[in-house]
Design a protein around this motif. Structure first.
Motif, short mmCIF file in Angstrom:
data_model
loop_
_atom_site.label_atom_id
_atom_site.label_comp_id
_atom_site.label_asym_id
_atom_site.label_seq_id
_atom_site.Cartn_x
_atom_site.Cartn_y
_atom_site.Cartn_z
N LEU A 20 0.83 -1.20 0.00
CA LEU A 20 0.00 0.00 0.00
C LEU A 20 0.86 1.26 0.00
O LEU A 20 0.58 2.22 -0.73
CB LEU A 20 -0.93 0.00 1.20
N ALA A 21 1.92 1.26 0.81
CA ALA A 21 2.81 2.42 0.85
C ALA A 21 3.42 2.68 -0.53
O ALA A 21 3.47 3.83 -0.99
CB ALA A 21 3.92 2.19 1.88
N LEU A 22 3.87 1.63 -1.18
CA LEU A 22 4.46 1.78 -2.51
C LEU A 22 3.41 2.22 -3.52
O LEU A 22 3.71 2.96 -4.47
CB LEU A 22 5.11 0.48 -2.95
N GLY A 23 2.15 1.81 -3.32
CA GLY A 23 1.06 2.26 -4.19
C GLY A 23 0.79 3.75 -4.04
O GLY A 23 0.54 4.45 -5.03
N ILE A 24 0.86 4.25 -2.81
CA ILE A 24 0.70 5.68 -2.58
C ILE A 24 1.86 6.45 -3.21
O ILE A 24 1.67 7.49 -3.87
CB ILE A 24 0.60 5.98 -1.07
N ILE A 25 3.07 5.94 -3.03
CA ILE A 25 4.25 6.58 -3.62
C ILE A 25 4.13 6.62 -5.14
O ILE A 25 4.39 7.66 -5.78
CB ILE A 25 5.54 5.84 -3.20
N GLU A 26 3.71 5.51 -5.73
CA GLU A 26 3.56 5.45 -7.19
C GLU A 26 2.52 6.46 -7.67
O GLU A 26 2.72 7.15 -8.69
CB GLU A 26 3.16 4.04 -7.61
N THR A 27 1.41 6.60 -6.95
CA THR A 27 0.37 7.57 -7.31
C THR A 27 0.91 8.99 -7.24
O THR A 27 0.65 9.82 -8.13
CB THR A 27 -0.85 7.42 -6.38
N LEU A 28 1.66 9.29 -6.19
CA LEU A 28 2.26 10.62 -6.05
C LEU A 28 3.21 10.93 -7.20
O LEU A 28 3.24 12.05 -7.73
CB LEU A 28 3.00 10.73 -4.71
N VAL A 379 -13.67 -4.65 -7.19
CA VAL A 379 -13.93 -3.44 -6.40
C VAL A 379 -12.63 -2.89 -5.82
O VAL A 379 -12.46 -1.69 -5.64
CB VAL A 379 -14.93 -3.75 -5.26
N PHE A 380 -11.67 -3.79 -5.57
CA PHE A 380 -10.41 -3.41 -4.93
C PHE A 380 -9.29 -3.25 -5.97
O PHE A 380 -8.13 -3.57 -5.71
CB PHE A 380 -10.04 -4.46 -3.88
N ASP A 381 -9.66 -2.73 -7.12
CA ASP A 381 -8.72 -2.48 -8.19
C ASP A 381 -7.85 -1.26 -7.86
O ASP A 381 -8.29 -0.33 -7.18
CB ASP A 381 -9.48 -2.25 -9.50
N LYS A 382 -6.66 -1.25 -8.40
CA LYS A 382 -5.72 -0.15 -8.13
C LYS A 382 -6.25 1.19 -8.63
O LYS A 382 -5.99 2.24 -8.04
CB LYS A 382 -4.38 -0.47 -8.79
N ASN A 383 -7.01 1.17 -9.71
CA ASN A 383 -7.55 2.43 -10.25
C ASN A 383 -8.51 3.09 -9.27
O ASN A 383 -8.56 4.32 -9.16
CB ASN A 383 -8.25 2.18 -11.58
N ASN A 384 -9.29 2.28 -8.55
CA ASN A 384 -10.20 2.83 -7.54
C ASN A 384 -9.42 3.43 -6.38
O ASN A 384 -9.77 4.49 -5.85
CB ASN A 384 -11.15 1.74 -7.04
N PHE A 385 -8.35 2.73 -5.97
CA PHE A 385 -7.48 3.25 -4.91
C PHE A 385 -6.85 4.57 -5.34
O PHE A 385 -6.86 5.55 -4.58
CB PHE A 385 -6.39 2.22 -4.61
N ARG A 386 -6.33 4.61 -6.55
CA ARG A 386 -5.69 5.82 -7.08
C ARG A 386 -6.68 6.98 -7.12
O ARG A 386 -6.35 8.11 -6.74
CB ARG A 386 -5.13 5.54 -8.48
N ARG A 387 -7.90 6.70 -7.56
CA ARG A 387 -8.94 7.73 -7.61
C ARG A 387 -9.21 8.30 -6.22
O ARG A 387 -9.34 9.51 -6.04
CB ARG A 387 -10.22 7.11 -8.17
N ASP A 388 -9.29 7.43 -5.21
CA ASP A 388 -9.56 7.88 -3.84
C ASP A 388 -8.43 8.75 -3.31
O ASP A 388 -8.67 9.78 -2.66
CB ASP A 388 -9.76 6.67 -2.92
N ILE A 389 -7.18 8.34 -3.56
CA ILE A 389 -6.03 9.11 -3.08
C ILE A 389 -5.99 10.47 -3.78
O ILE A 389 -5.73 11.51 -3.12
CB ILE A 389 -4.71 8.33 -3.32
#
Length: 396
Positions: A20-28, A379-389
């Motif tokens: 999850l941390a790396l996913g947030i970093i990647e989105t940033l 529902v737990f796709d990365k695109n949905n997570f990215r949209r929320d962040i």
């Protein structure tokens, strides 16, 4: 360009919090932020642990700046002292070291994001909380399942000491900060102990399509798969008992990363399996690489989640996307948030019920069940997570 500091104690492990941390970093990075990461890990150690995972680690690591805390002689000794109790290191030494550095450098950043709210003090501008540790130490049923049972006078004294440190330091929340929770289950306890309403941002699956491809494989064995760090709270101890009651399952396969205490856990479980006459049914695959994990996901029928009061459980979602039907304990995020109290899998309260559900699913496994659970996993796709962040960042 805005400069963001992401804070995570250790990125050199393959855990859900690290993904999850790396996913947030990647989105940033995708949003062109200048990202610095405060961590005890080095670039080389992060690369070592994630090169063979499904995370685009090279793309991430080459664009971030790693900041390691400056350690004095005593701190260096404490961190490398393997004889120190694990919880004292995790809940006092490490967060104190990180916080000392954070207090010095936070003013140089436009935004600070703490991506491990259970292992670090909640002093970021945004705090992602996997579960509030103050709750784990305050409620008996949570304590016994997240931390462990006090079987000796020494352990009771030790746990009391750790509880004192936790309640002293982990109630600190930066004024005006935003709290994020990984599930409705976690959000309930954040409100209970901090009187704050968190925003729920579900963890995600990296490379959802790769897992969905695995779901197309119909050539499966009567295998039951469990995935997660081999540690006491994962409660793998009950698997031999479930195996004893199960009549349809050929193998119960346990896949997980290890640490110093893991091998005693494996030994104890296999010894118990031998005593129960099911040793031939239990298989451990420690520290499996990504290809091995994919193979096991493509060949198994049922995913068994044994932890009680689990915060979320991303391995449950990954297994569902891969075509496995989940069987989870009727508590925590897997039951409440992922399978929605029995809509997308089955829940159990004891080992006999778990075995009954598993035998039923192994025998009745079909494409209809698979399509149902894979639809839920999306529902737990990365695109949905990215949209929320992104929405949270825009609101700030």
């Amino acid at each position: 360009m805005s400069r963001v500091l992401v804070v995570h104690p250790n990125l050199s492990v393959r855990g859900g919090a690290e993904k999850l941390a790396l996913g947030i970093i990647e989105t940033l990075l995708e949003l062109n932020y200048d990202v610095h990461v405060l961590t005890l890990s080095s670039k080389n150690s992060i690369l070592k642990y994630h090169t063979y995972s499904n995370i685009p680690i090279l793309k991430i690591i080459n664009r971030i700046k790693i900041i390691n805390p400056h350690l004095n002689k005593l701190e260096r000794k404490l961190l490398h002292n393997t004889k120190l109790p694990r919880m004292f290191t995790e809940y006092h030494i490490i967060p104190s070291i990180i916080e000392k550095t954070l207090e010095k450098i936070q003013k140089y950043y436009d935004l600070t994001i703490n991506t491990h709210g259970q292992k670090l003090y909640l002093t970021g501008d945004i705090n992602y909380v996997h579960f509030p540790i103050v709750a784990s130490f305050s409620e008996k049923h949570l304590f016994e399942n997240h931390i462990g049972k006090s079987k000796s006078v020494f352990k009771k004294v030790y746990y009391s000491f750790i509880k004192f440190l936790v309640l002293k330091n982990f109630y600190r929340v930066k004024k005006g900060s935003i709290m994020l929770a990984n599930s409705r289950f976690t959000a309930k306890y954040i409100y209970k102990y901090y009187k704050l309403y968190p925003i729920i941002v579900y963890p995600f699956i990296t490379n959802m399509d790769e897992f969905l491809k695995l779901s197309k494989n119909s050539n499966r064995k009567n295998y039951v798969l469990s995935i997660g760090r081999i540690s006491p709270e994962k409660n793998y101890y009950i698997i031999p008992q479930i195996a004893r009651y199960s009549k349809k399952v050929k193998k119960f396969i346990i896949v997980g990363s290890t640490y110093s205490a893991s091998y005693k856990i494996i030994y104890d479980i296999l010894r118990n399996a031998t005593m129960l006459g099911v040793r031939d049914k239990i298989v451990f695959v420690p520290n499996a690489d990504y290809k091995t994990l994919q193979l096991l996901l493509s060949r198994s029928k049922v995913f068994l989640h044994t932890m009680r009061y689990e915060h979320f459980g991303i391995a449950v979602v990954e297994s569902m996307a891969s075509g496995l039907i989940p069987v989870v304990h009727k508590s925590g995020g897997p039951w409440i948030d992922i399978i929605d109290k029995g809509k997308y899998g089955l829940g159990y309260e004891d080992v006999e019920e778990a075995a009954q559900h598993i035998d039923f699913l192994v025998e009745k496994y079909n494409s209809k069940y698979v399509s149902y659970v894979t639809a839920r996993a999306k529902v737990f796709d990365k695109n949905n997570f990215r949209r929320d962040i992104i929405k949270i960042l825009e609101d700030i």
